[in-house]
Design a protein around this motif. Structure first.
Motif, PDB file in Angstrom:
ATOM      1  N   ILE A   1      37.135 -21.628  20.529  1.00 10.12           N
ATOM      2  CA  ILE A   1      36.608 -20.258  20.532  1.00 10.12           C
ATOM      3  C   ILE A   1      35.234 -20.206  19.874  1.00 10.12           C
ATOM      4  N   ILE A   2      35.095 -20.869  18.735  1.00 10.22           N
ATOM      5  CA  ILE A   2      33.822 -20.860  18.008  1.00 10.22           C
ATOM      6  C   ILE A   2      32.726 -21.569  18.816  1.00 10.22           C
ATOM      7  N   VAL A   3      33.067 -22.702  19.424  1.00  8.85           N
ATOM      8  CA  VAL A   3      32.093 -23.407  20.269  1.00  8.85           C
ATOM      9  C   VAL A   3      31.667 -22.507  21.425  1.00  8.85           C
ATOM     10  N   GLY A   4      32.636 -21.813  22.022  1.00  2.23           N
ATOM     11  CA  GLY A   4      32.319 -20.887  23.104  1.00  2.23           C
ATOM     12  C   GLY A   4      31.362 -19.791  22.656  1.00  2.23           C
ATOM     13  N   LEU A   5      31.598 -19.263  21.457  1.00  2.37           N
ATOM     14  CA  LEU A   5      30.725 -18.210  20.930  1.00  2.37           C
ATOM     15  C   LEU A   5      29.326 -18.736  20.636  1.00  2.37           C
ATOM     16  N   PHE A   6      29.229 -19.976  20.139  1.00  2.00           N
ATOM     17  CA  PHE A   6      27.917 -20.585  19.907  1.00  2.00           C
ATOM     18  C   PHE A   6      27.149 -20.728  21.218  1.00  2.00           C
ATOM     19  N   ILE A   7      27.840 -21.212  22.246  1.00  2.00           N
ATOM     20  CA  ILE A   7      27.203 -21.384  23.554  1.00  2.00           C
ATOM     21  C   ILE A   7      26.758 -20.049  24.107  1.00  2.00           C
TER      22      ILE A   7
END
Length: 291
Positions: free
Chosen positions: A281-287
Protein backbone atom coordinates in the motif's frame (compact mmCIF):
# COMPACT_ATOMS: atom_id res chain seq x y z
CA UNK A 1 4.41 33.37 7.06
CA UNK A 2 8.21 32.86 6.81
CA UNK A 3 9.10 29.39 5.51
CA UNK A 4 11.17 27.24 7.85
CA UNK A 5 11.70 23.59 6.92
CA UNK A 6 12.99 22.62 10.36
CA UNK A 7 9.87 24.03 12.06
CA UNK A 8 7.71 22.37 9.43
CA UNK A 9 9.37 19.02 10.07
CA UNK A 10 8.87 19.33 13.84
CA UNK A 11 5.14 20.04 13.44
CA UNK A 12 4.80 17.23 10.89
CA UNK A 13 6.53 14.74 13.20
CA UNK A 14 4.26 15.87 16.05
CA UNK A 15 1.21 15.15 13.88
CA UNK A 16 2.63 11.78 12.83
CA UNK A 17 3.31 10.88 16.47
CA UNK A 18 -0.28 11.70 17.45
CA UNK A 19 -1.73 9.74 14.53
CA UNK A 20 0.51 6.79 15.41
CA UNK A 21 -1.12 6.37 18.83
CA UNK A 22 -4.77 6.43 17.81
CA UNK A 23 -5.14 2.83 16.57
CA UNK A 24 -4.15 1.66 20.04
CA UNK A 25 -6.46 4.26 21.61
CA UNK A 26 -9.35 3.09 19.39
CA UNK A 27 -8.93 -0.54 20.40
CA UNK A 28 -8.57 0.19 24.13
CA UNK A 29 -11.54 2.59 24.24
CA UNK A 30 -13.80 0.10 22.42
CA UNK A 31 -13.55 -2.11 25.50
CA UNK A 32 -15.59 0.49 27.40
CA UNK A 33 -17.62 2.37 24.76
CA UNK A 34 -19.46 1.38 21.60
CA UNK A 35 -18.48 2.88 18.24
CA UNK A 36 -21.31 5.44 18.40
CA UNK A 37 -20.55 6.39 22.00
CA UNK A 38 -16.89 6.89 21.06
CA UNK A 39 -17.92 9.06 18.12
CA UNK A 40 -20.07 11.27 20.34
CA UNK A 41 -17.52 11.88 23.08
CA UNK A 42 -14.58 12.22 20.67
CA UNK A 43 -16.53 14.71 18.54
CA UNK A 44 -17.40 16.73 21.64
CA UNK A 45 -13.75 16.89 22.65
CA UNK A 46 -12.61 17.76 19.15
CA UNK A 47 -15.28 20.45 18.73
CA UNK A 48 -14.17 22.04 22.01
CA UNK A 49 -10.47 22.13 21.10
CA UNK A 50 -11.19 23.40 17.58
CA UNK A 51 -13.35 26.21 18.97
CA UNK A 52 -10.54 27.17 21.35
CA UNK A 53 -8.09 27.25 18.44
CA UNK A 54 -10.51 29.34 16.36
CA UNK A 55 -10.86 31.80 19.25
CA UNK A 56 -7.10 31.97 19.75
CA UNK A 57 -6.56 32.63 16.03
CA UNK A 58 -9.37 35.20 15.83
CA UNK A 59 -11.52 33.05 13.55
CA UNK A 60 -14.73 32.80 15.58
CA UNK A 61 -16.52 35.23 13.27
CA UNK A 62 -15.57 33.05 10.32
CA UNK A 63 -17.73 30.25 11.73
CA UNK A 64 -20.95 32.21 11.39
CA UNK A 65 -20.03 33.78 8.06
CA UNK A 66 -18.96 30.49 6.49
CA UNK A 67 -22.01 28.60 7.72
CA UNK A 68 -24.48 31.23 6.50
CA UNK A 69 -22.88 31.15 3.04
CA UNK A 70 -23.29 27.37 2.70
CA UNK A 71 -25.40 25.82 5.50
CA UNK A 72 -26.39 22.69 3.57
CA UNK A 73 -22.80 22.09 2.53
CA UNK A 74 -21.60 22.00 6.13
CA UNK A 75 -24.53 19.84 7.24
CA UNK A 76 -23.60 17.34 4.51
CA UNK A 77 -19.92 17.48 5.39
CA UNK A 78 -20.71 17.01 9.08
CA UNK A 79 -22.82 13.97 8.22
CA UNK A 80 -19.93 12.48 6.25
CA UNK A 81 -17.16 13.45 8.67
CA UNK A 82 -17.09 12.94 11.58
CA UNK A 83 -20.53 11.26 11.94
CA UNK A 84 -20.58 8.45 9.35
CA UNK A 85 -16.84 8.18 8.77
CA UNK A 86 -15.80 7.69 12.37
CA UNK A 87 -18.86 5.64 13.34
CA UNK A 88 -18.06 3.12 10.58
CA UNK A 89 -14.30 3.24 11.20
CA UNK A 90 -14.72 2.61 14.94
CA UNK A 91 -17.09 -0.28 14.20
CA UNK A 92 -14.49 -1.75 11.83
CA UNK A 93 -11.90 -1.54 14.61
CA UNK A 94 -14.37 -3.33 16.90
CA UNK A 95 -14.74 -6.22 14.44
CA UNK A 96 -11.15 -6.52 13.20
CA UNK A 97 -7.65 -6.63 14.67
CA UNK A 98 -6.49 -3.01 14.85
CA UNK A 99 -3.61 -3.71 12.44
CA UNK A 100 -6.09 -4.77 9.74
CA UNK A 101 -8.52 -1.87 10.22
CA UNK A 102 -5.68 0.67 10.27
CA UNK A 103 -3.92 -0.70 7.21
CA UNK A 104 -7.13 -0.94 5.18
CA UNK A 105 -7.89 2.66 6.11
CA UNK A 106 -4.63 3.75 4.44
CA UNK A 107 -6.10 2.91 1.03
CA UNK A 108 -8.28 6.05 1.19
CA UNK A 109 -5.89 8.03 -1.03
CA UNK A 110 -6.15 5.32 -3.68
CA UNK A 111 -9.93 5.39 -3.35
CA UNK A 112 -9.72 9.16 -3.81
CA UNK A 113 -7.99 8.78 -7.19
CA UNK A 114 -10.73 6.38 -8.34
CA UNK A 115 -13.59 8.61 -7.25
CA UNK A 116 -11.97 11.67 -8.80
CA UNK A 117 -12.54 10.14 -12.25
CA UNK A 118 -16.38 10.23 -12.27
CA UNK A 119 -16.82 13.08 -9.75
CA UNK A 120 -14.13 15.56 -10.85
CA UNK A 121 -13.67 14.35 -14.41
CA UNK A 122 -10.01 13.52 -13.87
CA UNK A 123 -8.15 10.87 -15.85
CA UNK A 124 -6.27 7.94 -14.39
CA UNK A 125 -2.54 8.08 -15.08
CA UNK A 126 -0.32 5.04 -15.44
CA UNK A 127 1.01 5.69 -11.93
CA UNK A 128 -2.55 5.75 -10.58
CA UNK A 129 -3.32 2.35 -12.12
CA UNK A 130 -0.14 0.86 -10.62
CA UNK A 131 -0.95 2.41 -7.22
CA UNK A 132 -4.53 1.09 -7.31
CA UNK A 133 -3.32 -2.41 -8.20
CA UNK A 134 -0.66 -2.48 -5.47
CA UNK A 135 -2.92 -0.83 -2.90
CA UNK A 136 -5.85 -3.16 -3.23
CA UNK A 137 -3.61 -6.21 -3.56
CA UNK A 138 -2.06 -5.14 -0.26
CA UNK A 139 -5.51 -4.64 1.24
CA UNK A 140 -6.55 -8.12 0.12
CA UNK A 141 -3.41 -9.68 1.62
CA UNK A 142 -4.08 -7.89 4.93
CA UNK A 143 -7.79 -8.75 5.03
CA UNK A 144 -7.17 -12.46 4.35
CA UNK A 145 -3.99 -12.68 6.46
CA UNK A 146 -2.25 -13.85 3.30
CA UNK A 147 -4.80 -16.57 2.43
CA UNK A 148 -5.48 -15.20 -1.03
CA UNK A 149 -6.55 -18.50 -2.60
CA UNK A 150 -9.23 -19.23 -0.02
CA UNK A 151 -10.29 -15.57 0.44
CA UNK A 152 -10.84 -16.35 4.12
CA UNK A 153 -11.81 -13.05 5.77
CA UNK A 154 -11.80 -12.90 9.58
CA UNK A 155 -14.75 -10.49 9.49
CA UNK A 156 -16.21 -9.68 6.05
CA UNK A 157 -18.41 -7.01 7.67
CA UNK A 158 -15.40 -5.40 9.37
CA UNK A 159 -13.43 -5.37 6.10
CA UNK A 160 -16.43 -3.90 4.29
CA UNK A 161 -16.88 -1.15 6.89
CA UNK A 162 -13.16 -0.28 6.81
CA UNK A 163 -13.21 0.06 3.02
CA UNK A 164 -16.51 1.95 3.09
CA UNK A 165 -14.95 4.43 5.52
CA UNK A 166 -12.22 5.11 2.92
CA UNK A 167 -14.94 6.01 0.39
CA UNK A 168 -16.51 8.44 2.87
CA UNK A 169 -13.14 10.03 3.68
CA UNK A 170 -12.31 10.38 -0.01
CA UNK A 171 -15.73 11.93 -0.67
CA UNK A 172 -15.15 14.40 2.17
CA UNK A 173 -11.92 15.64 0.56
CA UNK A 174 -13.40 15.71 -2.96
CA UNK A 175 -16.39 17.77 -1.85
CA UNK A 176 -14.05 20.08 0.07
CA UNK A 177 -11.67 20.53 -2.86
CA UNK A 178 -13.47 23.67 -4.04
CA UNK A 179 -14.24 25.02 -0.58
CA UNK A 180 -12.29 28.27 -0.19
CA UNK A 181 -13.18 28.85 3.46
CA UNK A 182 -10.54 28.74 6.21
CA UNK A 183 -9.69 25.03 6.76
CA UNK A 184 -9.75 25.13 10.58
CA UNK A 185 -13.02 27.05 10.65
CA UNK A 186 -14.49 24.63 8.11
CA UNK A 187 -13.42 21.60 10.12
CA UNK A 188 -14.89 23.16 13.25
CA UNK A 189 -18.21 23.68 11.48
CA UNK A 190 -18.26 20.07 10.28
CA UNK A 191 -17.82 18.82 13.84
CA UNK A 192 -20.37 21.23 15.28
CA UNK A 193 -22.95 20.27 12.64
CA UNK A 194 -22.36 16.57 13.28
CA UNK A 195 -22.92 16.68 17.05
CA UNK A 196 -26.77 16.69 16.93
CA UNK A 197 -26.69 13.83 14.41
CA UNK A 198 -24.42 11.66 16.54
CA UNK A 199 -26.39 12.48 19.70
CA UNK A 200 -29.68 11.40 18.08
CA UNK A 201 -28.03 8.24 16.71
CA UNK A 202 -26.82 7.29 20.20
CA UNK A 203 -30.29 7.95 21.65
CA UNK A 204 -31.98 5.76 19.04
CA UNK A 205 -29.48 2.97 18.43
CA UNK A 206 -27.34 2.89 21.58
CA UNK A 207 -27.21 3.86 25.23
CA UNK A 208 -26.65 7.48 26.21
CA UNK A 209 -25.64 6.36 29.72
CA UNK A 210 -21.85 6.33 29.58
CA UNK A 211 -20.42 5.88 33.06
CA UNK A 212 -17.00 4.38 32.30
CA UNK A 213 -14.28 6.90 33.09
CA UNK A 214 -11.86 4.83 31.00
CA UNK A 215 -14.18 5.24 28.01
CA UNK A 216 -14.44 8.99 28.55
CA UNK A 217 -10.68 9.30 28.91
CA UNK A 218 -9.96 7.27 25.78
CA UNK A 219 -12.60 8.96 23.61
CA UNK A 220 -11.49 12.41 24.78
CA UNK A 221 -7.90 11.54 23.87
CA UNK A 222 -9.06 10.44 20.41
CA UNK A 223 -11.05 13.64 19.93
CA UNK A 224 -8.15 15.84 20.98
CA UNK A 225 -5.33 14.12 19.08
CA UNK A 226 -6.84 12.16 16.16
CA UNK A 227 -9.54 14.64 15.18
CA UNK A 228 -8.24 17.97 16.46
CA UNK A 229 -4.65 18.81 17.34
CA UNK A 230 -3.02 16.47 14.81
CA UNK A 231 -4.90 18.15 11.97
CA UNK A 232 -3.87 21.61 13.19
CA UNK A 233 -0.24 20.50 13.56
CA UNK A 234 -0.27 19.10 10.03
CA UNK A 235 -1.72 22.32 8.56
CA UNK A 236 0.90 24.33 10.42
CA UNK A 237 3.65 22.08 9.04
CA UNK A 238 2.40 22.64 5.49
CA UNK A 239 2.36 26.42 6.00
CA UNK A 240 5.99 26.46 7.17
CA UNK A 241 7.22 23.90 4.64
CA UNK A 242 9.71 24.90 1.97
CA UNK A 243 9.21 21.47 0.39
CA UNK A 244 5.70 20.01 0.76
CA UNK A 245 6.77 16.61 -0.63
CA UNK A 246 9.36 16.13 2.12
CA UNK A 247 6.70 16.83 4.73
CA UNK A 248 4.08 14.64 3.06
CA UNK A 249 6.44 11.64 2.98
CA UNK A 250 6.67 11.68 6.78
CA UNK A 251 3.07 10.47 7.03
CA UNK A 252 4.20 7.01 5.90
CA UNK A 253 6.08 6.58 9.20
CA UNK A 254 2.79 6.54 11.09
CA UNK A 255 1.40 3.07 10.25
CA UNK A 256 4.64 1.30 11.13
CA UNK A 257 5.01 3.13 14.45
CA UNK A 258 1.36 2.33 15.11
CA UNK A 259 1.97 -1.39 14.55
CA UNK A 260 4.83 -1.27 17.06
CA UNK A 261 2.60 0.42 19.64
CA UNK A 262 -0.21 -2.09 19.06
CA UNK A 263 2.24 -4.91 19.75
CA UNK A 264 3.91 -3.33 22.78
CA UNK A 265 0.90 -1.73 24.50
CA UNK A 266 -2.01 -4.10 23.86
CA UNK A 267 -0.04 -7.19 22.88
CA UNK A 268 -1.58 -7.60 19.42
CA UNK A 269 0.45 -10.08 17.39
CA UNK A 270 1.45 -8.49 14.10
CA UNK A 271 0.88 -10.86 11.18
CA UNK A 272 3.56 -11.11 8.44
CA UNK A 273 0.73 -10.57 5.92
CA UNK A 274 0.01 -7.19 7.52
CA UNK A 275 3.60 -6.04 7.00
CA UNK A 276 3.65 -7.29 3.39
CA UNK A 277 0.26 -5.76 2.58
CA UNK A 278 1.08 -2.45 4.25
CA UNK A 279 4.37 -2.19 2.35
CA UNK A 280 2.48 -2.74 -0.93
CA UNK A 281 0.00 0.00 0.00
CA UNK A 282 2.77 2.44 0.94
CA UNK A 283 4.75 1.68 -2.24
CA UNK A 284 1.56 2.25 -4.23
CA UNK A 285 1.03 5.61 -2.54
CA UNK A 286 4.64 6.63 -3.24
CA UNK A 287 4.22 5.75 -6.92
CA UNK A 288 0.93 7.63 -7.06
CA UNK A 289 2.58 10.80 -5.72
CA UNK A 290 5.16 10.88 -8.53
CA UNK A 291 4.37 13.18 -11.44
Amino acid sequence: MIKNQKTATLFALLAVLMWSTVATAFKVTLIYFSALQMSLVASLASSAVLLIICYHQGKINLLKDSFLKAPYFYLLMGAINPFLYYSLLFQAYDLLPAQQAQSLNYTWAITLSLLAVPVLGQKLRKNDVIAITLGYLGALIIATKGNLLTLDFESPLGVGLALLSTILWACYWIFNSKNEADPIASLSLCFLCSLPMIFVAVLIFDDITMTSWQGWLGATYIGLFEMGLAFVAWLTALKYAESTSKISNLIFISPFVSLLLLNVIIGETIYPATIIGLVLIIVGLFIQKKN
